[in-house]
Design an enzyme around this catalytic site. Structure first.
Site, PDB file in Angstrom:
ATOM      1  CG  MET A 161      -0.399  -0.333   2.534  1.00 34.05           C
ATOM      2  SD  MET A 161      -1.709  -0.253   3.803  1.00 34.05           S
ATOM      3  CE  MET A 161      -0.766  -0.758   5.249  1.00 34.05           C
ATOM      4  CB  ALA A 163      -0.955   5.638  -2.266  1.00 35.43           C
ATOM      5  CE1 TYR A 164      -3.418   4.580   5.975  1.00 38.21           C
ATOM      6  CE2 TYR A 164      -1.602   3.090   6.454  1.00 38.21           C
ATOM      7  CZ  TYR A 164      -2.666   3.857   6.882  1.00 38.21           C
ATOM      8  OH  TYR A 164      -2.979   3.913   8.216  1.00 38.21           O
ATOM      9  CB  THR A 165       3.481   3.228   3.535  1.00 43.92           C
ATOM     10  OG1 THR A 165       3.741   3.049   2.133  1.00 43.92           O
ATOM     11  CG2 THR A 165       2.894   1.941   4.093  1.00 43.92           C
ATOM     12  CE  LYS A 168      -2.631   7.529   8.181  1.00 45.27           C
ATOM     13  NZ  LYS A 168      -3.315   8.556   9.002  1.00 45.27           N
TER      14      LYS A 168
END
Length: 257
Positions: A161, A163-165, A168
């Site tokens: 993931m 784009a998420y990491t 964040k």
């Protein structure tokens, strides 16, 4: 959820608190915990059904309910209007919990520019623009606490993931830079970092037998991180007890990273 063992923070009584993504999961635990402390709570979410169930339950349990407004946080104009509406009904926001996010798994090979932009909008862009909308009220009061939600995923080198990491990881930079910019106005900005939290979403979608083994291997502590464990840390950072804490990370992950 049993809140009888929570610490009591007298400074939170009647404070105006705004929680993003407050209808379910970690956000719902945070909303309830602030209601339990006697704060004036508002939250936004796209899940109308879940949010309605939450406010009905809190009304029945506490005799008061939080203010719920449906809002797509990627719509910056809508965010600005929500903040105005909250201020009109409850007063200037004194505590902001930027909780909303989406950790949907995705393969790097499948990511398009449009998908990337959407994930960034959901997981980091909206957090900044909510802060931007809330900060003038905090500056007027010369006080405030902003709590951004990070993730251990990028620290643990979790794949699947990107784009998420990436978003964040950027949250930590946002926290530290903004803490410098608004500290002179007595506004604190910190990051709360959840581990693998046993929300209904996680249990339904990803926590299987293999995941349970992974949690046991990675956590130093036995047991499971629950939404209430994040709420405990958020309450501390929102309260005057943390008055000299800013630009910091507070990890609640059972000792994973």
């Amino acid at each position: 959820m049993d809140l009888s063992t929570l610490a009591r923070y007298p400074s939170l009584k009647d404070k105006v608190v705004f929680v993003t993504g407050g209808g379910t999961g970690i956000g719902a635990a945070i909303v309830e915990s602030f209601v339990d402390q006697g704060a004036k709570v508002a939250f936004v979410d796209l899940d109308v059904e879940g949010s309605t169930k939450l406010i009905e339950r809190l009304q029945a349990q506490y005799g008061r309910k939080p203010l719920f407004i449906k809002c797509d946080l990627t719509d910056t104009d809508a965010v600005r209007q929500v903040v105005k509406d909250i201020a009109a009904q409850l007063g200037d926001i004194e505590v902001l919990v930027n909780n909303a996010a989406n950790d949907q798994r995705h393969k790097w090979q499948d990511v398009t520019p449009e998908y990337w932009d959407n994930r960034v909008a959901i997981n980091i862009k909206q957090a900044f623009f909510v802060m931007q909308a809330v900060l003038p009220g905090m500056i007027r009061k010369k006080a405030g606490s902003i709590i951004n939600t990070g993730s251990i995923s990028w620290k643990a080198k979790q794949g699947g993931m990107p784009a998420y990491t990436s978003s964040k990881a950027a949250t930590h930079g946002l926290t530290r830079g903004m803490a410098r910019d608004v500290g002179k106005d007595n506004i604190r900005v910190n990051t709360v970092i959840p581990g693998w939290v046993m929300t209904e979403r996680q249990l339904t979608m990803w926590v299987d037998a293999e995941a349970e083994k992974e949690i046991d291997r990675q956590q130093c502590l036995a047991g499971r991180v629950m939404p209430i464990d994040l709420a405990r840390m958020v309450l501390f950072l929102a309260s005057d007890d943390s008055r000299m804490c800013s630009a910091q990370e507070f990890t609640v992950d059972g000792g994973w990273v």
